[in-house]
Design a protein around this motif. Structure first.
Motif, PDB file in Angstrom:
ATOM      1  N   LYS A 187       0.819  -1.196   0.000  1.00 20.38           N
ATOM      2  CA  LYS A 187       0.000   0.000   0.000  1.00 20.38           C
ATOM      3  C   LYS A 187       0.866   1.264   0.000  1.00 20.38           C
ATOM      4  CE  LYS A 187      -4.350   0.692   2.336  1.00 20.38           C
ATOM      5  NZ  LYS A 187      -5.019   0.623   3.621  1.00 20.38           N
ATOM      6  N   LEU A 193       2.416   1.879  -3.431  1.00 23.18           N
ATOM      7  CA  LEU A 193       1.458   2.463  -4.379  1.00 23.18           C
ATOM      8  C   LEU A 193       1.224   3.946  -4.102  1.00 23.18           C
ATOM      9  CD1 LEU A 193      -1.147  -0.427  -4.687  1.00 23.18           C
ATOM     10  CD2 LEU A 193       0.564   0.285  -6.359  1.00 23.18           C
ATOM     11  N   ARG A 194       1.138   4.323  -2.832  1.00 27.67           N
ATOM     12  CA  ARG A 194       0.982   5.737  -2.485  1.00 27.67           C
ATOM     13  C   ARG A 194       2.206   6.530  -2.932  1.00 27.67           C
ATOM     14  NH1 ARG A 194      -1.074   4.279   2.934  1.00 27.67           N
ATOM     15  NH2 ARG A 194       1.040   4.745   3.615  1.00 27.67           N
ATOM     16  N   LEU A 239       4.299   5.781  -5.434  1.00 25.78           N
ATOM     17  CA  LEU A 239       4.288   5.873  -6.896  1.00 25.78           C
ATOM     18  C   LEU A 239       3.290   6.918  -7.377  1.00 25.78           C
ATOM     19  CD1 LEU A 239       4.635   2.119  -7.893  1.00 25.78           C
ATOM     20  CD2 LEU A 239       6.372   3.919  -8.058  1.00 25.78           C
ATOM     21  N   LYS A 240       2.147   7.003  -6.724  1.00 28.69           N
ATOM     22  CA  LYS A 240       1.152   8.016  -7.063  1.00 28.69           C
ATOM     23  C   LYS A 240       1.716   9.410  -6.801  1.00 28.69           C
ATOM     24  CE  LYS A 240      -3.457   9.584  -5.835  1.00 28.69           C
ATOM     25  NZ  LYS A 240      -4.598   9.391  -4.948  1.00 28.69           N
ATOM     26  N   ALA A 241       2.392   9.588  -5.673  1.00 29.25           N
ATOM     27  CA  ALA A 241       2.989  10.872  -5.328  1.00 29.25           C
ATOM     28  C   ALA A 241       4.073  11.260  -6.331  1.00 29.25           C
ATOM     29  CB  ALA A 241       3.563  10.837  -3.912  1.00 29.25           C
ATOM     30  N   PHE A 247       4.330  10.277  -9.468  1.00 29.95           N
ATOM     31  CA  PHE A 247       3.643  10.593 -10.721  1.00 29.95           C
ATOM     32  C   PHE A 247       3.090  12.022 -10.692  1.00 29.95           C
ATOM     33  CE2 PHE A 247      -0.259  10.818 -13.235  1.00 29.95           C
ATOM     34  CZ  PHE A 247       0.214  10.443 -14.475  1.00 29.95           C
ATOM     35  N   LYS A 248       2.389  12.391  -9.608  1.00 28.48           N
ATOM     36  CA  LYS A 248       1.843  13.745  -9.480  1.00 28.48           C
ATOM     37  C   LYS A 248       2.952  14.783  -9.519  1.00 28.48           C
ATOM     38  CE  LYS A 248      -0.430  14.023  -5.695  1.00 28.48           C
ATOM     39  NZ  LYS A 248      -1.303  14.234  -4.535  1.00 28.48           N
ATOM     40  N   THR A 275       3.151  19.179  -4.716  1.00 26.23           N
ATOM     41  CA  THR A 275       1.933  18.388  -4.901  1.00 26.23           C
ATOM     42  C   THR A 275       1.542  17.600  -3.651  1.00 26.23           C
ATOM     43  OG1 THR A 275       3.315  16.639  -5.842  1.00 26.23           O
ATOM     44  CG2 THR A 275       2.212  18.117  -7.388  1.00 26.23           C
ATOM     45  N   GLU A 276       2.361  17.658  -2.612  1.00 29.75           N
ATOM     46  CA  GLU A 276       2.086  16.912  -1.383  1.00 29.75           C
ATOM     47  C   GLU A 276       1.587  17.836  -0.277  1.00 29.75           C
ATOM     48  OE1 GLU A 276       2.284  13.423  -1.080  1.00 29.75           O
ATOM     49  OE2 GLU A 276       2.334  13.833  -3.235  1.00 29.75           O
TER      50      GLU A 276
END
Length: 67
Positions: free
Chosen positions: A2, A5-6, A8-10, A12-13, A59-60
Protein backbone atom coordinates in the motif's frame (compact mmCIF):
# COMPACT_ATOMS: atom_id res chain seq x y z
CA UNK A 1 2.45 -2.77 -0.89
CA UNK A 2 0.00 0.00 0.00
CA UNK A 3 2.82 2.38 0.90
CA UNK A 4 4.58 1.62 -2.40
CA UNK A 5 1.46 2.46 -4.38
CA UNK A 6 0.98 5.74 -2.49
CA UNK A 7 4.61 6.62 -3.17
CA UNK A 8 4.29 5.87 -6.90
CA UNK A 9 1.15 8.02 -7.06
CA UNK A 10 2.99 10.87 -5.33
CA UNK A 11 5.96 10.58 -7.71
CA UNK A 12 3.64 10.59 -10.72
CA UNK A 13 1.84 13.74 -9.48
CA UNK A 14 5.14 15.45 -8.77
CA UNK A 15 6.71 14.64 -12.15
CA UNK A 16 3.72 15.72 -14.21
CA UNK A 17 2.11 18.47 -12.12
CA UNK A 18 4.48 19.64 -9.43
CA UNK A 19 7.66 21.42 -8.65
CA UNK A 20 9.85 22.10 -5.65
CA UNK A 21 8.54 24.54 -3.05
CA UNK A 22 10.52 27.62 -2.04
CA UNK A 23 13.15 27.31 0.66
CA UNK A 24 10.98 29.35 3.04
CA UNK A 25 7.97 27.10 2.51
CA UNK A 26 10.12 23.97 2.86
CA UNK A 27 11.61 25.27 6.11
CA UNK A 28 8.16 26.09 7.46
CA UNK A 29 6.88 22.61 6.60
CA UNK A 30 9.87 20.88 8.21
CA UNK A 31 9.57 22.97 11.38
CA UNK A 32 5.91 22.01 11.60
CA UNK A 33 6.80 18.35 11.15
CA UNK A 34 9.58 18.52 13.74
CA UNK A 35 7.09 19.58 16.41
CA UNK A 36 4.32 17.21 15.33
CA UNK A 37 3.21 14.48 17.71
CA UNK A 38 2.87 12.00 14.82
CA UNK A 39 6.50 12.33 13.65
CA UNK A 40 8.50 9.11 13.85
CA UNK A 41 12.21 9.93 13.47
CA UNK A 42 12.42 10.94 9.78
CA UNK A 43 8.96 9.76 8.70
CA UNK A 44 5.39 10.82 9.13
CA UNK A 45 3.69 8.45 11.58
CA UNK A 46 0.42 8.67 9.68
CA UNK A 47 1.31 8.26 6.00
CA UNK A 48 4.85 6.86 6.56
CA UNK A 49 6.38 9.26 4.01
CA UNK A 50 9.96 10.48 4.31
CA UNK A 51 9.50 14.02 5.57
CA UNK A 52 12.44 15.71 3.85
CA UNK A 53 11.14 14.52 0.47
CA UNK A 54 7.44 15.11 1.07
CA UNK A 55 7.99 18.65 2.36
CA UNK A 56 9.84 19.64 -0.84
CA UNK A 57 7.13 18.61 -3.28
CA UNK A 58 4.42 21.15 -4.09
CA UNK A 59 1.93 18.39 -4.90
CA UNK A 60 2.09 16.91 -1.38
CA UNK A 61 0.36 18.01 1.80
CA UNK A 62 0.19 17.03 5.44
CA UNK A 63 -2.34 14.26 6.20
CA UNK A 64 -3.44 16.30 9.25
CA UNK A 65 -3.67 19.55 7.23
CA UNK A 66 -0.93 21.24 9.24
CA UNK A 67 0.63 22.55 5.99
Amino acid sequence: MKRTLRFLKAVFKYIFFGNTVTFEKYTSRILTCNTCEYRKISRCGICKCILIKKAKWSTEDCPKNKW
